[in-house]
Design a protein around this motif. Sequence first.
Motif, PDB file in Angstrom:
ATOM      1  N   SER A  59       0.800  -1.222   0.000  1.00 32.30           N
ATOM      2  CA  SER A  59       0.000   0.000   0.000  1.00 32.30           C
ATOM      3  C   SER A  59       0.832   1.272   0.000  1.00 32.30           C
ATOM      4  O   SER A  59       0.484   2.265  -0.656  1.00 32.30           O
ATOM      5  CB  SER A  59      -0.982  -0.006   1.173  1.00 32.30           C
ATOM      6  OG  SER A  59      -0.306  -0.151   2.409  1.00 32.30           O
ATOM      7  N   LEU A  62       2.155   1.786  -3.528  1.00 34.05           N
ATOM      8  CA  LEU A  62       1.060   2.131  -4.440  1.00 34.05           C
ATOM      9  C   LEU A  62       0.615   3.579  -4.245  1.00 34.05           C
ATOM     10  O   LEU A  62       0.323   4.287  -5.219  1.00 34.05           O
ATOM     11  CB  LEU A  62      -0.119   1.181  -4.221  1.00 34.05           C
ATOM     12  CG  LEU A  62       0.110  -0.268  -4.652  1.00 34.05           C
ATOM     13  CD1 LEU A  62      -1.045  -1.148  -4.191  1.00 34.05           C
ATOM     14  CD2 LEU A  62       0.278  -0.373  -6.166  1.00 34.05           C
ATOM     15  N   SER A  66       0.783   6.580  -7.042  1.00 29.95           N
ATOM     16  CA  SER A  66      -0.431   7.328  -7.399  1.00 29.95           C
ATOM     17  C   SER A  66      -0.198   8.836  -7.357  1.00 29.95           C
ATOM     18  O   SER A  66      -0.897   9.594  -8.049  1.00 29.95           O
ATOM     19  CB  SER A  66      -1.584   6.955  -6.460  1.00 29.95           C
ATOM     20  OG  SER A  66      -1.372   7.457  -5.145  1.00 29.95           O
ATOM     21  N   PRO A  69       2.157   9.287 -11.083  1.00 29.87           N
ATOM     22  CA  PRO A  69       1.937   8.168 -12.012  1.00 29.87           C
ATOM     23  C   PRO A  69       2.696   8.276 -13.325  1.00 29.87           C
ATOM     24  O   PRO A  69       2.944   7.250 -13.978  1.00 29.87           O
ATOM     25  CB  PRO A  69       0.425   8.200 -12.240  1.00 29.87           C
ATOM     26  CG  PRO A  69       0.026   9.611 -11.952  1.00 29.87           C
ATOM     27  CD  PRO A  69       0.922  10.050 -10.840  1.00 29.87           C
ATOM     28  N   HIS A  89      -5.566  -5.550 -11.404  1.00 38.62           N
ATOM     29  CA  HIS A  89      -5.840  -4.339 -10.628  1.00 38.62           C
ATOM     30  C   HIS A  89      -4.539  -3.626 -10.260  1.00 38.62           C
ATOM     31  O   HIS A  89      -4.451  -2.386 -10.334  1.00 38.62           O
ATOM     32  CB  HIS A  89      -6.626  -4.706  -9.370  1.00 38.62           C
ATOM     33  CG  HIS A  89      -7.011  -3.533  -8.523  1.00 38.62           C
ATOM     34  ND1 HIS A  89      -7.734  -2.459  -9.009  1.00 38.62           N
ATOM     35  CD2 HIS A  89      -6.761  -3.255  -7.209  1.00 38.62           C
ATOM     36  CE1 HIS A  89      -7.915  -1.575  -8.046  1.00 38.62           C
ATOM     37  NE2 HIS A  89      -7.334  -2.033  -6.944  1.00 38.62           N
ATOM     38  N   GLU A  92      -3.053  -1.777 -13.231  1.00 36.94           N
ATOM     39  CA  GLU A  92      -3.700  -0.477 -13.454  1.00 36.94           C
ATOM     40  C   GLU A  92      -3.141   0.597 -12.522  1.00 36.94           C
ATOM     41  O   GLU A  92      -3.255   1.797 -12.814  1.00 36.94           O
ATOM     42  CB  GLU A  92      -5.207  -0.610 -13.231  1.00 36.94           C
ATOM     43  CG  GLU A  92      -5.894  -1.484 -14.275  1.00 36.94           C
ATOM     44  CD  GLU A  92      -7.320  -1.851 -13.884  1.00 36.94           C
ATOM     45  OE1 GLU A  92      -7.734  -1.497 -12.751  1.00 36.94           O
ATOM     46  OE2 GLU A  92      -8.015  -2.498 -14.689  1.00 36.94           O
ATOM     47  N   GLN A  93      -2.526   0.162 -11.421  1.00 44.17           N
ATOM     48  CA  GLN A  93      -1.959   1.110 -10.453  1.00 44.17           C
ATOM     49  C   GLN A  93      -0.456   1.333 -10.647  1.00 44.17           C
ATOM     50  O   GLN A  93       0.185   1.959  -9.816  1.00 44.17           O
ATOM     51  CB  GLN A  93      -2.230   0.612  -9.035  1.00 44.17           C
ATOM     52  CG  GLN A  93      -3.711   0.517  -8.685  1.00 44.17           C
ATOM     53  CD  GLN A  93      -3.913  -0.058  -7.293  1.00 44.17           C
ATOM     54  OE1 GLN A  93      -3.787   0.651  -6.290  1.00 44.17           O
ATOM     55  NE2 GLN A  93      -4.210  -1.337  -7.210  1.00 44.17           N
TER      56      GLN A  93
END
Length: 266
Positions: A59, A62, A66, A69, A89, A92-93
């Motif tokens: 986390s 990630l 974010s 990006p 998923h 996509e991150q």
Amino acid sequence: MNYIDAHAHVFSHEANFLSTARYIPDYTASIEDYIRYLDLNGFSKGVLVQPSFYGTDNSCMLAAISNYPERLKGIAVLDNDTSISTLKHLDEQGIVGVRLNLFGLSCPNLNEPKWQQFLKNVATMGWQVEIHAPVDYLVKLLPLLTQYSIDIVIDHFGRFDNKLGVEDLNYGRFLEILDPSQHWVKVSAYYRLDNKLSIQNAVDAFELLKNHNMEDRLIWGSDWPHTQYESKMTFYKALSDFKKIVNNKTLMNKILTQNSAHLFNF
């Protein structure tokens, strides 16, 4: 300059760490600090690698990706029963690969059905597998991974025995296994190869890697914030010493730009 840093970590000392962690930091390595180091040293892009003490809780990494990006991608640590929907998923991150950090662990049996399915799913995603392991593990694992259409990235020169250096017999076996059509090697964190922090082991290994036709498959990472070497290492020193190890401006630029751009699709 549009250099790419292929290996760095972010974390908070206030996080929940694994109880079995070999090392736990007592400070925070923030994404803001990391971006500042990238900017100061001519790097436009970076790849974050999940540190071992977080286990499969990706986390923090990630969240960092974010925030930036367009500049960052990540290598996650995952259980080998992770579903392909979860992989999608994560893709996509900004996740582009999975890391096997095997220091302090037994060598996994990649012929187990669970591992085979997981590796097939990773290949389906077009991800890479990054391996951080003692070289005696690498000579066992790399032949088993040839059956997958997947990029295999080997951390920190291949982590030969500190005392034996490149004379380590398993390092010789590792070099013979290397295949430029599948393998990549990070010529990074030279200070983890020699207790005296000498660059000589790295110079020797770098020459051998070149001799095994790996020039197009070498990438560099800062290893920021240089966990367990924080008092002796900085981003600038790691980069400066890397340039001394390569001792060739054209090849240095290729490693810092073209090679990494190819691997990470930047």
